[in-house]
Design an enzyme around this catalytic site. Structure first.
Site, short mmCIF file in Angstrom:
data_model
loop_
_atom_site.label_atom_id
_atom_site.label_comp_id
_atom_site.label_asym_id
_atom_site.label_seq_id
_atom_site.Cartn_x
_atom_site.Cartn_y
_atom_site.Cartn_z
N ASP A 160 -12.84 2.74 -2.49
CA ASP A 160 -12.56 1.41 -3.04
C ASP A 160 -13.19 1.31 -4.43
O ASP A 160 -14.41 1.42 -4.58
CB ASP A 160 -13.18 0.38 -2.08
CG ASP A 160 -12.92 -1.05 -2.50
OD1 ASP A 160 -12.52 -1.28 -3.66
OD2 ASP A 160 -13.13 -1.93 -1.65
N ILE A 161 -12.38 1.07 -5.44
CA ILE A 161 -12.87 1.09 -6.82
C ILE A 161 -13.86 -0.06 -7.10
O ILE A 161 -14.69 0.05 -7.99
CB ILE A 161 -11.69 1.05 -7.82
CG1 ILE A 161 -12.09 1.62 -9.19
CG2 ILE A 161 -11.10 -0.35 -7.95
CD1 ILE A 161 -10.93 1.94 -10.09
N GLY A 167 -3.07 -5.95 -3.91
CA GLY A 167 -3.54 -4.58 -4.13
C GLY A 167 -4.93 -4.52 -4.76
O GLY A 167 -5.82 -5.32 -4.45
N THR A 206 1.24 2.95 -8.45
CA THR A 206 1.73 3.68 -7.26
C THR A 206 1.73 2.84 -5.99
O THR A 206 2.01 3.36 -4.91
CB THR A 206 0.92 4.98 -7.01
OG1 THR A 206 -0.42 4.63 -6.63
CG2 THR A 206 0.90 5.86 -8.24
N GLY A 207 1.42 1.55 -6.10
CA GLY A 207 1.46 0.66 -4.94
C GLY A 207 2.70 -0.21 -4.99
O GLY A 207 3.83 0.28 -4.90
N VAL A 208 2.47 -1.49 -5.22
CA VAL A 208 3.55 -2.48 -5.30
C VAL A 208 4.62 -2.07 -6.32
O VAL A 208 5.82 -2.32 -6.12
CB VAL A 208 2.96 -3.86 -5.69
CG1 VAL A 208 4.06 -4.90 -5.90
CG2 VAL A 208 2.00 -4.35 -4.62
N TYR A 209 4.23 -1.41 -7.40
CA TYR A 209 5.18 -1.06 -8.47
C TYR A 209 5.96 0.23 -8.19
O TYR A 209 6.81 0.62 -8.99
CB TYR A 209 4.46 -0.99 -9.82
CG TYR A 209 4.15 -2.35 -10.43
CD1 TYR A 209 4.56 -3.53 -9.82
CD2 TYR A 209 3.45 -2.46 -11.64
CE1 TYR A 209 4.28 -4.78 -10.38
CE2 TYR A 209 3.17 -3.70 -12.21
CZ TYR A 209 3.59 -4.86 -11.57
OH TYR A 209 3.31 -6.08 -12.14
N ASP A 236 -5.77 -5.24 -7.76
CA ASP A 236 -5.98 -6.44 -8.57
C ASP A 236 -6.62 -7.55 -7.72
O ASP A 236 -7.62 -8.18 -8.11
CB ASP A 236 -4.61 -6.89 -9.11
CG ASP A 236 -4.68 -7.90 -10.24
OD1 ASP A 236 -5.78 -8.15 -10.75
OD2 ASP A 236 -3.61 -8.44 -10.60
N1 AR6 Z 1 -9.55 0.48 -4.82
C1 AR6 Z 1 -8.84 1.50 -5.36
N2 AR6 Z 1 -7.51 1.62 -5.25
C2 AR6 Z 1 -6.85 0.65 -4.58
C3 AR6 Z 1 -7.51 -0.46 -3.98
C4 AR6 Z 1 -8.92 -0.53 -4.13
N3 AR6 Z 1 -9.65 -1.53 -3.62
N4 AR6 Z 1 -6.57 -1.24 -3.38
C5 AR6 Z 1 -5.38 -0.64 -3.57
N5 AR6 Z 1 -5.54 0.52 -4.27
P1 AR6 Z 1 -1.35 -1.69 -6.54
P2 AR6 Z 1 0.50 -1.40 -8.82
C6 AR6 Z 1 -4.54 1.49 -4.74
O1 AR6 Z 1 -0.26 -2.21 -5.67
O2 AR6 Z 1 1.39 -0.50 -8.03
C7 AR6 Z 1 -0.70 -6.36 -7.92
O3 AR6 Z 1 -0.22 -7.43 -7.17
C8 AR6 Z 1 -3.23 1.59 -3.99
O4 AR6 Z 1 -3.35 2.43 -2.84
O5 AR6 Z 1 -2.67 -2.33 -6.46
O6 AR6 Z 1 0.14 -0.99 -10.22
C9 AR6 Z 1 -0.78 -6.66 -9.42
O7 AR6 Z 1 -1.10 -8.01 -9.67
C10 AR6 Z 1 -2.33 2.21 -5.03
O8 AR6 Z 1 -2.41 3.64 -4.98
O9 AR6 Z 1 -0.92 -1.74 -8.11
C11 AR6 Z 1 0.60 -6.33 -9.89
O10 AR6 Z 1 1.49 -7.41 -9.71
C12 AR6 Z 1 -2.92 1.77 -6.36
O11 AR6 Z 1 -4.17 1.14 -6.05
C13 AR6 Z 1 1.01 -5.16 -9.02
O12 AR6 Z 1 0.24 -5.28 -7.82
C14 AR6 Z 1 -2.06 0.78 -7.12
O13 AR6 Z 1 -1.48 -0.14 -6.22
C15 AR6 Z 1 0.67 -3.84 -9.63
O14 AR6 Z 1 1.20 -2.81 -8.86
#
Ligand code: AR6
Length: 171
Positions: A9-10, A31, A121-124, A33
């Site tokens: 967890d970052i 996510g 790599t998550g929601v996007y 954020d």
């Molecule tokens: N620590 C580290 N990595 C994490 C954590 C954490 N606590 N939680 C999730 N990840 P995402 P995106 C990873 O969806 O795809 C938000 O709603 C996760 O496994 O957080 O860039 C924003 O407001 C994944 O590999 O970001 C935007 O609207 C990575 O973080 C949108 O999501 C990115 O997943 C951005 O989407």
């Protein structure tokens, strides 16, 4: 100069700067954020609001810097990754720009250690393998060209799939 891989967890990492995978509004979300704003407290959102009021948010590929509030880091660098739309809409270049602009901002603030999540790599939905290759390649390119105090870059993988991909790329 070290490139380090870490699973977890970052929000728990004590570095000078952690990077947030934000959206253009800078008003928070899910996510990583969501986790950063939740654990960092309201001070981060207050600064994001001031930045958004001044410059209308943050365009995709760019980055802004704020306090890290109650987190162990000193700064949060908020960057906006591209939404994956099939790869023909400039997504690879925009993702590379996220890493480049975050490192540039870090250098301007005398950051010595920085931690990146796996942006987009998550929601996007950016394909993880391709995203990891871009992340590692761009960071290496930047570090060889950038005059800065940076001593370590940590790639923080939250999910097992990304961790395995990065293990192959970072050796
Ligand atoms: N620590 C580290 N990595 C994490 C954590 C954490 N606590 N939680 C999730 N990840 P995402 P995106 C990873 O969806 O795809 C938000 O709603 C996760 O496994 O957080 O860039 C924003 O407001 C994944 O590999 O970001 C935007 O609207 C990575 O973080 C949108 O999501 C990115 O997943 C951005 O989407």
């Amino acid at each position: 100069m070290k490139i380090i891989l870490q699973k977890g967890d970052i929000t728990e990492i004590a570095v000078d700067a952690i990077v947030n995978a934000a959206n253009s509004s800078l008003m928070g979300g899910g996510g990583v954020d969501g986790a950063i704003h939740r654990k960092g407290g309201p001070g981060i959102l207050e600064e994001c609001k001031r930045i958004a009021a001044r410059r209308g948010g943050c365009p995709t590929g760019e980055a802004v810097i704020t306090t890290a509030g109650k987190l162990p880091a000193r700064y949060v660098i908020h960057t906006v990754g591209p939404v994956w739309r099939g790869g023909q809409s400039g997504e690879p270049e925009l993702l590379a720009a996220c890493y480049r602009n975050s490192l540039q901002l870090a250098a301007e603030h005398g950051v010595r250690s920085i931690a990146f999540p796996n942006i987009s790599t998550g929601v996007y939905r950016f394909p993880k393998e391709a995203a990891a290759e871009i992340a590692v390649r761009t960071v290496k390119e930047c570090l060889s060209g950038l005059v800065s105090d940076l001593e370590s870059v940590i790639f923080v993988c939250f999910d097992e799939e990304n961790f395995e991909i990065y293990q192959r790329l970072v050796s």
